[in-house]
Write an enzyme that holds these catalytic residues in place. Structure first.
Site, short mmCIF file in Angstrom:
data_model
loop_
_atom_site.label_atom_id
_atom_site.label_comp_id
_atom_site.label_asym_id
_atom_site.label_seq_id
_atom_site.Cartn_x
_atom_site.Cartn_y
_atom_site.Cartn_z
N ASP A 155 0.82 -1.23 0.00
CA ASP A 155 0.00 0.00 0.00
C ASP A 155 0.84 1.27 0.00
O ASP A 155 0.43 2.31 0.52
CB ASP A 155 -0.94 0.05 1.23
CG ASP A 155 -1.77 -1.21 1.37
OD1 ASP A 155 -2.27 -1.67 0.33
OD2 ASP A 155 -1.89 -1.72 2.49
N HIS A 210 -4.37 -1.76 -6.06
CA HIS A 210 -3.56 -0.62 -6.50
C HIS A 210 -4.52 0.49 -6.88
O HIS A 210 -5.34 0.31 -7.78
CB HIS A 210 -2.72 -0.99 -7.73
CG HIS A 210 -1.63 -1.96 -7.41
ND1 HIS A 210 -0.75 -2.43 -8.35
CD2 HIS A 210 -1.27 -2.53 -6.26
CE1 HIS A 210 0.10 -3.26 -7.77
NE2 HIS A 210 -0.20 -3.33 -6.51
#
Ligand code: GDP
Length: 424
Positions: A13, A41
């Site tokens: 992340d 994503h």
């Protein structure tokens, strides 16, 4: 640079998707080489905000060929949902701009079920799985008990293979977990549906990429998660079940031992982590809530609140080393603008001693962060586009990280939008 990998340096992340989206217009191919639909994503562009799970982040750029390599956990159902969702927002996804390796193994319906059943069995000792079936999938792959995407093109052989696998898998479902067996007819119907849907995308992607290399095409490799989640080098067993390192990119994409010309490591300006396992810098209470809120730290796949804390130099330096990153990108610097003082974890304290090196995973539980504070900048930096636009203290923070981790910062990101960045 011809071969470039964009990889996560921490727990995932870090903002890889956003950086791939930014850089991929200079590339001919964007390749996913490991992992599956278990992480997200996030890409924000002129068409809005997209959370991609399996489709490479190059899908928004005309002329870029997106490849799902042999190392990926190919979940046909999730992939198809994602293709439809992206298409419904006006993005073209065809057999021309998305290619699936015939050697990718398929994540099958029982993998998600087994993931959930095992987390349930572990109760409070669970691994914090996203329950996307990734761990059962990779264990089956290494047991040679899954199906390659290319087998969808060989229906007679496929039928027999499915039956053999199901006979075996139902033993585990019923015998170990006391769950209902999966019916063969249901599984055949599932395969028929996805064979039809995925057929146009399947090809020998290794051959495709090798041919591209001969023509001097540029390839961008997009990793999922980060160094600390790598199966071999991460915080085992709180890792994922694949290799997240750039060194796996050639293998997971069918390119043998190709070298990377550039490895760009993505580092968030502070730490976040999803799921279980040691997280030395973790903040709790109000301090954590504030950072989570300002940074909008909620999982792209699960919506789970992420664990948060200050940047961890010990873990970041280790992450850079194992990735062999040639430069790093710092993302989300804008999020820290509200802080009077910016905390940095510079060392760990373990058994009364201060340490610089990332320890053996088991020892992480006993490590305490050693924190230093830098002056904050207390102003909005999201409009900064040049290094000189950043306040002095923001520049000092970047330079401080650069010095501590021993790696050049090439880009600083100050917002989620495509143009919100500073190139140094
Ligand atoms: P990935 O899996 O590494 O691609 O990262 P995620 O997409 O899960 O998380 C990154 C999140 O941060 C996304 O919501 C991005 O839109 C956002 N983001 C990325 N870079 C920046 C930045 O510089 N500033 C801000 N405020 N948000 C960013």
């Amino acid at each position: 640079m011809k071969n470039c990998a964009i990889v996560g340096i921490n727990w995932g992340d870090e903002g890889k998707g956003r950086i791939v989206d930014l850089l991929c217009k200079e590339y001919d191919f964007v390749v996913r080489y490991q992992g599956g639909g278990n992480a997200g994503h996030t890409v924000v562009n002129e068409l809005g905000k997209f959370a991609l799970h399996l489709i490479p982040s190059g899908i928004f750029h005309k002329g870029v060929v997106n490849v799902l390599g042999n190392g990926v956990a190919l979940d046909p159902q999730s992939l198809w949902e994602e293709i439809e969702s992206v298409r419904s927002r006006g993005i073209e996804v065809t057999g021309e701009n998305l290619k699936i390796s015939d050697r990718a193994s398929m994540l099958l319906p029982w993998h998600k079920e087994l993931d959930a059943l095992e987390e349930e069995r572990l109760k409070h000792k669970k691994y914090g799985s996203t329950k996307q079936g990734i761990a059962p999938f990779y264990s089956d792959k290494y047991q040679k008990k899954t199906i390659l995407v290319g087998e969808l093109l060989h229906p007679k052989h496929l039928k027999e293979h499915i039956k053999d696998l199901l006979d075996w898998k139902n033993l585990t479902l019923t015998g170990v977990y006391n769950a209902d067996p999966i019916k063969l007819e249901d599984l055949y119907a599932w395969f028929d549906e996805y064979a039809e849907k995925l057929r146009p995308f399947i090809c020998d992607t290794g051959k495709l990429l090798k041919a591209a290399q001969k023509e001097d095409k540029k390839i961008l490799f997009e990793a999922q998660l980060g160094s600390l989640r790598d199966l071999d080098y991460g915080i085992y067993p709180y890792t994922t079940s694949s290799n997240t390192l750039a060194s796996y990119a050639p293998i997971g994409s069918g390119l043998g031992s190709t070298t990377m010309n550039e490895i760009i490591g993505i580092v968030k300006a502070y730490s976040t982590c999803v799921g279980e396992g040691p997280f030395v810098c973790e903040w709790f209470g109000e301090e954590a809530d504030k950072l989570r809120e300002v940074g909008q730290e909620y999982g792209a796949k699960t919506g789970r609140p992420r664990r948060v804390g200050p940047i961890d130099i010990v873990a970041t330096r280790y992450g850079i080393e194992v990735q062999n990153a040639t430069s790093i990108v710092i993302t989300k610097l804008d999020v820290l603008s509200y802080m009077d003082k910016i905390p940095v974890c510079v060392k760990y304290e373990l058994n009364g001693e201060q340490i610089d090196d990332f320890p053996f995973p088991v020892e992480l539980a006993d490590c305490k962060p050693v924190i230093e504070y830098l002056d904050g900048w207390k102003q909005d930096i999201s409009g900064a586009r040049k290094w000189e636009d950043l306040p002095v203290n923001a520049r000092k923070y970047i330079e401080y990280i650069e010095e501590k981790v021993g790696c050049r910062v090439s880009i600083v990101s100050v917002g989620p939008e495509r143009d919100s960045y500073i190139k140094r």
